[in-house]
Write a protein that holds these residues in place. Structure first.
Motif, PDB file in Angstrom:
ATOM      1  N   UNK A 355       0.849  -1.191   0.000  1.00 35.62           N
ATOM      2  CA  UNK A 355       0.000   0.000   0.000  1.00 35.62           C
ATOM      3  C   UNK A 355       0.882   1.237   0.000  1.00 35.62           C
ATOM      4  N   UNK A 358      -0.585   6.934  -2.239  1.00 37.14           N
ATOM      5  CA  UNK A 358      -1.864   7.631  -2.305  1.00 37.14           C
ATOM      6  C   UNK A 358      -1.665   9.101  -2.612  1.00 37.14           C
ATOM      7  N   UNK A 359      -0.474   9.626  -2.245  1.00 39.02           N
ATOM      8  CA  UNK A 359      -0.208  11.043  -2.450  1.00 39.02           C
ATOM      9  C   UNK A 359      -0.134  11.422  -3.930  1.00 39.02           C
ATOM     10  N   UNK A 478       4.114  15.028  -3.617  1.00 38.61           N
ATOM     11  CA  UNK A 478       2.670  14.854  -3.788  1.00 38.61           C
ATOM     12  C   UNK A 478       2.160  15.616  -4.987  1.00 38.61           C
ATOM     13  N   UNK A 480      -1.706  17.165  -6.651  1.00 34.14           N
ATOM     14  CA  UNK A 480      -3.144  17.345  -6.474  1.00 34.14           C
ATOM     15  C   UNK A 480      -3.675  18.207  -7.599  1.00 34.14           C
ATOM     16  N   UNK A 481      -4.972  18.184  -7.744  1.00 35.38           N
ATOM     17  CA  UNK A 481      -5.594  18.943  -8.812  1.00 35.38           C
ATOM     18  C   UNK A 481      -5.539  20.424  -8.502  1.00 35.38           C
TER      19      UNK A 481
END
Lengths: 672, 298
Positions: A355, A358-359, A478, A480-481
């Motif tokens: 796992x 996710x970032x 990371x 992000x949008x």
């Protein structure tokens, strides 16, 4: 009383420098049962061998001990010499006075004493040696190749071209594997489909190849030269003998919105489908999970919800009631070429240790894609017809960020190995992007660039110098949008500066992993695998395509991350091994295997449980009237590798390993 | 259920409303908070920046006291306290050299048997009870869950929730009936202890967080750390002055939101102690306005 001959070799100065060879010969000559003991400069030379032969004949020796190098080096030589003089070759053994003594010691006195001990050890052992004869086992000269990717295709074609019959099985509806999904290939940028599809057709048309697509290995029995493989032929719901691949059924299927596996979810397919237009065999398969009829059946609906494909099929090839069938094939060798899967980040993982990441928002941000998805976008046969268009809105991305080593080389994410191909395919991606989007900017975040291979480093330099890819050494923390774009936070470790890039699309070079289900297959084949599920070769350098199970070979990415050239080279290597095996009708092997004393065997089958090769079988003993007396263990001569685990385990000492029987070992140890 | 309680310095001072609301909520959820007697500073910031041994020894002393008090687990509501306690526990288990040094300081007889839990972990275990007790409908409340840097990190120390895509606060917020929003900055740095020394940085970072929450449609941010709260609440005026994202955004402690949902008095939850008014939120559920005479300067 034994009549043992001892022959001490100086190996030039290799042994003679540290060991007083004549003293060793003299000391051993005084042992009871030793009737002849000499030393000589080069025992492996012709005159040296002649000394042995002469002594056997003149003194009637019944055992020969050669104190020389490692048995790995010359045991065969000396046994052949002994056999030439009429002695059973297994009555000749070696004491290793070079690797085990002279090379590793400096004190001549102590080394000489140790050499005497080593010689005495073997002299006492050989007194209990028995004459043995070579075992011959018949060979079924047909091969099974598991996996129809480029490695399996190459192996099958090479074996078939060598004149032997091949059964090629593939679990997917079509052969071609991952290579059929690729756009262009490094380092020459030739079109993947253009070089692969002719080979796929060749497989289908080859008189010596029997192609079983949409099939899997159910069970494997037997041993080298004599495997029985049970194969599950999964139901396609389309009769292969009737279908001519016209494709009318796909046009009629009302469910056209299923994310296609071949296009990595970027394109849509129907419920009855051929994975891609160049598929071999060009026969569709019905995806039960998405077919209205099967979904209806699963819910218990009696009436036929939809049968449009069957209605339109002119050859009446659709059979909704088809079942899985089984066939058994007898083969002499098996090539495993099951390939790899891509580490799929951000989704459910089969192990907690995997796992992570996710970032990066994979799965949540549509324009974050993986390397294979980029291949489909760049491929002329892909969902965009070869135009680089991003999944979210179909616009052409101008800034694309590529992240290398996603999963690979990151023990915190469970994968510490390097996936080997990513540095190269990312460089290729930046070139393809530059060729198609001239004003585009490609940015690559890398840890190291590993471009070892012919023309490989030059290729990466071209990506940087001619396609103007910006290579930044560092990781991304990371993403992000940010409105229409993806904000990428990373670091350039060479300048030490944090980097923020607004990208239109991000491509993750995710790790290569072993196929799901490889462990189950490996267990069926008794092949060992590493902690990541990659199959183990017999020796990393000298036996790279053999496994520890005789007759089973590995090719391609099922053994370790491999690119196409490596996979093809390995596949051809397995083919040469298989053809070598098939060059004889009978297989010759050393008789140093376990054998069971039926009288004392109590049938507890500890040996069966510990045998790593599955060589122990159960044998029912009957009396003259056919009544069962008892069930005992029996060792299959073809399968046993002579490891001796059973001998150590047997509580009643009923299993003995020929050549290493207890009395031999005790005698040897007592001599020290 | 009985659990050890380590309030730390913040919950006695700048974040006393965290302490008040937590105690009030715990009483309703049948959680018996037993304060660790004679606890001392966890060593956050000052100790771990200066002496590694001291930074492990200080929390170890507290854990040793809790062990003597026969507590299985200790709740450290402050994210920094939680992190120090959990890190000390991890260091004692994994770093033999440090463990030996610390043992010589705190004395023998300590078995490192006391677990350390964060407020997120404790309330995650109680979501069923929160859902059962929720009286005040918070449906329609759009909540941004802000974890900050320490609540679930580092993963090997915390061993709770996903370090990159956590979801425990969201599950608790969902249990109250409110709706957690999806947003991008839930793990970003708030500026931490630089509120006084580098105020401009704290304002710049906090502004990005507020903006992101606002863009995601949030009406309130829920935090589980006194430092995050102080930065986003106390410094919000300066952030607003730089403009760009409209009205003020109330910042609630997780325990305050849970307290509101189970119908506790806003005064008992300390909602009058914030710099950014919580009144717009209270108006939505028709709760009484906290009386200004109750206001004490923390």
């Amino acid at each position: 009383m034994s009549r043992v001959g001892v022959f001490i070799c100086h190996c030039g100065e290799n042994i003679g420098r540290t060991v007083d060879c004549s003293r060793v010969a003299q000391a051993l000559g005084e042992l009871p049962g030793v009737v002849h003991s000499v030393d000589y400069k080069y025992m492996c030379s012709d005159p040296g061998q002649a000394l042995i032969k002469q002594a056997i004949q003149e003194k009637g020796l019944d055992g020969v001990v050669v104190g020389a190098c490692s048995p790995h080096m010359h045991e065969k030589t000396f046994r052949k010499a002994a056999a030439g003089a009429g002695l059973n070759p297994f009555l000749c053994e070696m004491a290793n006075l070079r690797e085990h003594c002279s090379w590793i010691h400096e004190d001549r006195e102590k080394a000489t004493r140790k050499a005497v001990d080593l010689g005495r050890f073997i002299v006492e052992k050989i007194k209990f040696n028995r004459p043995l004869s070579t075992i011959f086992i018949p060979v079924e000269r047909r091969a099974l190749v598991i996996g129809g990717g480029i490695a399996g295709i190459q192996a099958a074609l090479d074996i078939a071209d060598g004149g032997r019959e091949v059964i090629l099985i593939e679990k997917e509806p079509s052969i071609g594997g991952h290579m059929s999904q690729l756009s262009e290939t490094f380092p020459t940028l030739d079109c993947s489909q253009c070089i692969l599809t002719p080979r796929m057709v060749e497989v289908a048309q080859h008189p010596h190849i029997k192609l079983l697509a949409y099939s899997e290995v159910e069970s494997v029995d037997g041993y080298i030269g004599n495997f029985q493989v049970k194969i599950r032929r999964k139901a396609r719901y389309v009769d292969e003998t009737k279908c001519n691949g016209c494709g009318e059924c796909q046009k009629e299927c009302p469910n056209k919105k299923i994310p296609g596996e071949f296009d990595q979810g970027l394109g849509m397919r129907t419920a009855i489908y051929v994975p891609f237009p160049q598929a071999v065999p060009n026969i569709p398969v019905i995806d039960r999970a998405n077919c209205a009829l099967f979904r209806g059946r699963a819910k218990g609906v009696k009436k036929v919800v939809c049968s449009k494909c069957a209605e339109v099929c002119g050859r009446k090839a659709i059979d909704f009631d088809q079942q899985d069938t089984f066939v058994t094939e007898n083969v002499g060798a098996i090539v495993v070429a099951t390939g790899y899967q891509l580490y799929s980040i951000g989704k459910e993982q089969d192990s907690d240790s995997l796992r992570g990441y996710g970032e990066y928002g994979y799965g949540a941000i549509p324009d974050v894609i993986d390397g294979l998805q980029f291949e489909r976008l760049a491929s002329a046969s892909g969902p965009t017809g070869g135009k680089i268009l991003r999944p979210s809105d179909g616009k052409e991305p101008k800034t694309v960020v590529f992240l290398q080593c996603i999963g690979s080389r990151d023990p915190a994410k469970g994968i510490e190995y390097c996936s080997k191909i990513c540095c190269m395919y990312v460089a290729k991606h930046t070139m393809l992007f530059h060729h198609k989007v001239h004003d585009g900017k490609a940015v690559v975040f890398y840890m190291d660039i590993r471009a070892g291979g012919k023309g490989y480093d030059e290729f990466v330099r071209r990506a940087i110098e001619e396609s103007h890819a910006l290579y930044l050494r560092g990781r991304v923390s990371r993403m992000y949008r940010n409105g229409d774009t993806i904000r990428v936070h990373g670091i350039d470790t060479l300048s030490g500066e944090p980097v923020v890039i607004d990208a239109d699309m991000v491509v993750l070079a995710t790790a290569m992993r072993a196929q799901p289900g490889i462990a189950a297959l490996a267990q069926k084949l008794s092949v060992s695998y590493d902690q990541h599920g990659f199959l183990n070769e017999a020796h990393p350098k000298l036996r790279p395509v053999e496994t520890n199970t005789a007759g089973v070979f590995v090719a391609g990415a099922c053994q370790a991350p491999r690119d196409i050239p490596d996979s093809v080279a390995m596949a051809s290597a397995t083919a040469s091994k298989v053809l070598g095996l098939f060059s004889k009708e009978l297989l010759e092997r050393e008789p140093l295997i376990a054998c069971v004393d039926r009288l004392t065997c109590a049938g507890c089958f500890h040996c069966e449980r510990v045998c790593p090769y599955g060589a122990v079988e159960r044998k029912s003993l009957m009396d003259g009237k056919g009544r069962l007396i008892k069930i005992v263990a029996e060792v299959n001569q073809g399968v046993c590798q002579g490891c001796g685990t059973c001998q150590a385990t047997c509580p009643s000492k009923s299993v003995e390993l020929e050549g290493f029987r207890d009395e031999q070992i005790y005698a040897a140890v007592n001599a020290l | 259920m009985k659990i050890g309680y380590f309030p730390g310095c913040s919950l006695h001072a700048t974040a006393r409303e965290f302490d008040e609301s937590l105690r009030a909520v715990a009483a309703v959820l049948d959680i018996d908070l037993e304060e660790v007697r004679d606890w001392a500073c966890c060593g956050a910031s000052s100790a771990h920046a200066t002496s590694h041994v001291l930074s492990v020894a200080l929390p170890t002393r507290t854990l040793a006291l809790a062990e003597k008090q026969k507590l299985d687990r200790v709740l450290a509501p402050c994210a920094a306290c939680y992190n120090r306690l959990a890190t000390a526990r991890y260091a004692l288990n994994h770093d033999k050299k440090t463990a030996a040094q610390v043992q010589s300081i705190v004395g023998d007889g300590f078995n490192n048997s006391v677990g350390v839990v964060s407020i997120a972990q404790l309330l995650s275990e109680a979501t069923a009870e929160i859902r059962r007790q929720a009286k005040v409908p918070l449906s329609g409340w759009k909540v941004a869950c802000y974890y900050g840097c320490l609540l679930v990190r580092p993963p090997e120390v915390c061993g709770f929730d996903d370090a990159e895509v956590p979801s425990s606060l969201e599950s608790i917020v969902s249990a109250t009936g409110a709706t957690p929003v999806k947003w991008d900055m839930s793990l970003e740095c708030c500026g931490g202890g630089f509120s006084l020394s580098r105020t401009a940085s704290v304002v710049r970072l906090g502004r990005l967080i507020l903006q992101s929450a606002k863009n995601a449609g949030a009406q309130v941010i829920v935090v589980a750390c006194p430092m995050c709260h102080s930065n986003l609440d106390f410094r919000q005026k300066a952030m607003l002055e730089r403009g760009g994202f409209g009205d003020a955004m109330p910042i609630l402690f997780l325990s305050q939101l849970v307290g509101l949902s189970i119908g506790l008095d806003p005064i008992r939850l300390g909602l009058h102690r914030h710099f950014v008014s919580t009144q717009p939120l209270l108006d939505r559920i028709g709760a009484a306005k906290p009386q200004p005479e109750h206001r004490e300067q923390a």
